[in-house]
Design a protein around this motif. Structure first.
Motif, mmCIF file in Angstrom:
data_model
loop_
_atom_site.group_PDB
_atom_site.id
_atom_site.type_symbol
_atom_site.label_atom_id
_atom_site.label_comp_id
_atom_site.label_asym_id
_atom_site.label_seq_id
_atom_site.Cartn_x
_atom_site.Cartn_y
_atom_site.Cartn_z
ATOM 1 N N PHE A 152 -10.875 -25.807 -18.729
ATOM 2 C CA PHE A 152 -10.123 -25.911 -17.181
ATOM 3 C C PHE A 152 -11.388 -25.762 -16.529
ATOM 4 N N PRO A 153 -11.928 -26.980 -15.765
ATOM 5 C CA PRO A 153 -13.043 -27.047 -15.060
ATOM 6 C C PRO A 153 -13.164 -25.999 -13.736
ATOM 7 N N ALA A 154 -12.116 -25.836 -13.072
ATOM 8 C CA ALA A 154 -12.131 -25.027 -11.918
ATOM 9 C C ALA A 154 -12.146 -23.542 -12.211
ATOM 10 N N ALA A 155 -11.916 -23.158 -13.454
ATOM 11 C CA ALA A 155 -11.761 -21.750 -13.905
ATOM 12 C C ALA A 155 -13.356 -21.065 -13.765
ATOM 13 N N SER A 156 -14.331 -21.933 -13.886
ATOM 14 C CA SER A 156 -15.682 -21.313 -13.776
ATOM 15 C C SER A 156 -16.677 -22.418 -13.913
ATOM 16 N N LYS A 157 -17.914 -22.122 -13.638
ATOM 17 C CA LYS A 157 -19.090 -23.042 -13.626
ATOM 18 C C LYS A 157 -19.321 -23.362 -15.238
ATOM 19 N N GLY A 158 -19.291 -22.481 -15.992
ATOM 20 C CA GLY A 158 -19.448 -22.480 -17.483
ATOM 21 C C GLY A 158 -18.508 -23.529 -17.959
ATOM 22 N N ASP A 159 -17.094 -23.256 -17.690
ATOM 23 C CA ASP A 159 -16.074 -24.305 -18.200
ATOM 24 C C ASP A 159 -16.392 -25.675 -17.623
#
Ligand code: KIV
Ligand code: ZN
Length: 517
Positions: free
Chosen positions: A46-53
């Protein structure tokens, strides 16, 4: 024969399993194995969830070539932009946009009218379609949505450019007969339904996820969304292995095939189980340890006479036989490397060298090293992440029925400095963890501590899995050793290293209030 697309969401919905917290390396490892397994689509996060994602979805999209990689997005331009950032380098950029459609979600969560839901969904699909080759839209909680309204939503998003429309049973509420009818209704009543692929995404709250996914296929779904070992939010998602094997074994009934390489199933299941710290129940269909064990005399007699009397799936079909090959202390580096490659690892020479050393140490103490042991050793190697802030040097625990359990521990810090401490507790593990806490200097809450043996036998490896919270950061950790206390110490240290790595890598605010479906 019609093909059913398999959309794997182990790395997104599966990662929403309470207590599961995969690091970047682990996600990549799973994605590569999913590619070998032959899944058509990998939902990597879920790319918007965190920079790590975002980073891990990007890395997976840039690496995986034979499966299409997708990322989840709310119906928001900022989420779609984050997905684009992560996926634009992939072979076939694909996005998965969702918006809830059911009256419960519209009223209590979204505060939107039916018209606003359609408008938001259409705008999001149009915006996504300007960027992505393939756009999937999910009508979250579709199975509790009024059918005529659901049909309107489906028609509108297909008109807006959706290539795939997913009708999820978000809360695991529907029954097989109902989902079959729902898919038939949408197929028959939506005039442009033939312009998109219909997809099913079932949760297992009432234990119906596999049955519902298969019923959806009967109703006209051409894509199923599922996870390895049925991991996922709450009671989990539909099980990939169960659906793929059911479609294969009951081909006479469904007349559908998948691109899944069935004999990669067991390997994939073991890898996911080991990296997520989620033990597969012994009686789990297809991949459980007892799935091919026959206990009763009548059954054993029948199987010896003719296997098909009581065995509808052969172990070989799902790769169980291949999994029994063992290594021992005489196995050399070459055989070891071959084994690592055959298990789907893409390890560097440096990693192989390090794990080979652990393998040799283990082989001195344990006669047969199985795939499960190697998964555990590799998981240990990959689990520390980029930086090992602490590593275990020595450990001594004293326990007696009438003594106070005491632990003395020496850790090495990043700079190679020795730090020694001693402490007590009401049991050996507590004494150990109190001592480690003194060294690390950070208070923690232990939410979960689990121990299991990787294989049978007295010399089996102990695998400890912990879930802990350090201030506001949750972390899991894993440790493997012949000794349960040493495995416990390693699991704790691994959790600490993961938190410190996470803080360093992200150095960013935790994404607040992101509610994943
Ligand atoms: O369960 C659900 O509704 C989901 C959607 C995002 C597909 O996971
Ligand atoms: Zn879901």
């Amino acid at each position: 024969m019609k093909n059913i697309n398999v959309f794997d969401t182990t790395l997104r919905d599966g990662e929403q399993t309470p207590g599961v917290n995969l690091n970047f390396e682990e996600k990549l490892q799973i994605a590569k194995q999913l590619e070998r397994l032959g899944v058509d689509i990998i939902e990597a996060g879920f790319p918007a969830a965190s920079k790590g994602d975002l980073r891990s979805v990007k890395e997976i999209a840039d690496t995986v070539k034979n499966s299409s990689v997708t990322g989840l997005s709310r119906a928001l331009t900022s989420d779609i932009d984050a997905c684009w950032e992560a996926l634009k380098g992939g072979a076939e950029p694909r996005i998965h946009v969702f918006l809830a459609t059911s009256p419960i979600h519209r009223e209590h969560k979204l505060h939107m009218t039916q018209e606003q839901v359609i408008e938001t969904a259409v705008n999001a699909v149009r915006y996504a379609k300007e960027r992505f080759a393939k756009v999937q839209f999910s009508a979250e909680d579709a199975c509790r949505t009024e059918l005529p309204f659901l049909a309107e939503v489906v028609e509108a998003v297909i008109d807006a450019g959706a290539d795939v429309v997913n009708l999820p049973d978000t809360v695991g509420f529907i029954m097989p007969e109902e989902i079959r009818s729902m898919f038939r209704y949408i197929k028959n009543e939506v005039p442009n339904a033939d312009k998109a692929v219909l997809s099913a995404h079932c949760h297992d709250d009432l234990g119906m996820a596999t049955a519902n996914s298969l019923a959806a296929v009967e109703g006209g779904a051409e894509q199923v969304e599922c996870t390895i070992n049925a991991v996922g939010e709450r009671a989990g998602n539909a099980s990939l292995e169960e659906i793929a094997v059911a479609l294969h074994i009951r081909n006479d009934f469904y007349g559908k095939s998948t691109n899944i390489t069935l004999n990669e199933i067991k390997r994939t299941s073991s890898l996911v189980s080991s990296l997520m710290g989620m033990q597969v129940p012994n009686n789990k269909a297809v991949v459980g340890d007892n799935a091919f064990a026959h206990e009763s005399g009548i059954h054993q007699d029948g199987v010896l006479k003719e296997t098909s009397t009581y065995e509808i799936i052969t172990p070989e079909l799902v790769g169980v036989e291949a999994n029994r090959m063992v290594l021992g202390k005489l196995s050399g580096r070459h055989a070891f490397k071959e084994k690592i490659i055959s298990l789907g690892y893409n390890a560097t020479e440096e990693e192989i060298k390090k794990v080979f050393k652990s393998f040799k140490e283990l082989a001195d103490k344990k006669k047969e090293i199985t795939n499960e042991d190697i998964f555990a050793l590799m998981a240990d190697e990959k689990a520390g992440d980029a930086m090992k802030y602490y590593s275990l040097e020595t450990l001594q625990v004293t326990y007696g029925t009438s003594n106070i359990p005491t632990a003395t521990v020496t850790l090495l810090d990043q700079a190679g400095e020795r730090i020694e401490q001693a402490g007590t507790g009401s049991g050996s593990v507590e004494a150990l963890y109190n001592t480690l806490e003194k060294i690390v200097g950070e208070g923690f809450t232990l939410h979960d501590y689990r121990i299991q043996s990787t294989t049978g036998g007295r010399d089996a490896l102990a695998e400890v899995f912990v879930r802990m919270a350090f201030d506001d950061t949750e972390s899991s950790g894993r440790g493997t050793d012949n000794d349960v206390l040493e495995a416990s110490a390693k699991a704790y240290i691994n959790a600490v290293n993961r938190v410190l790595n996470q803080r360093r890598a992200e150095n960013q605010p935790k994404v607040a209030n992101i509610s994943t479906p």
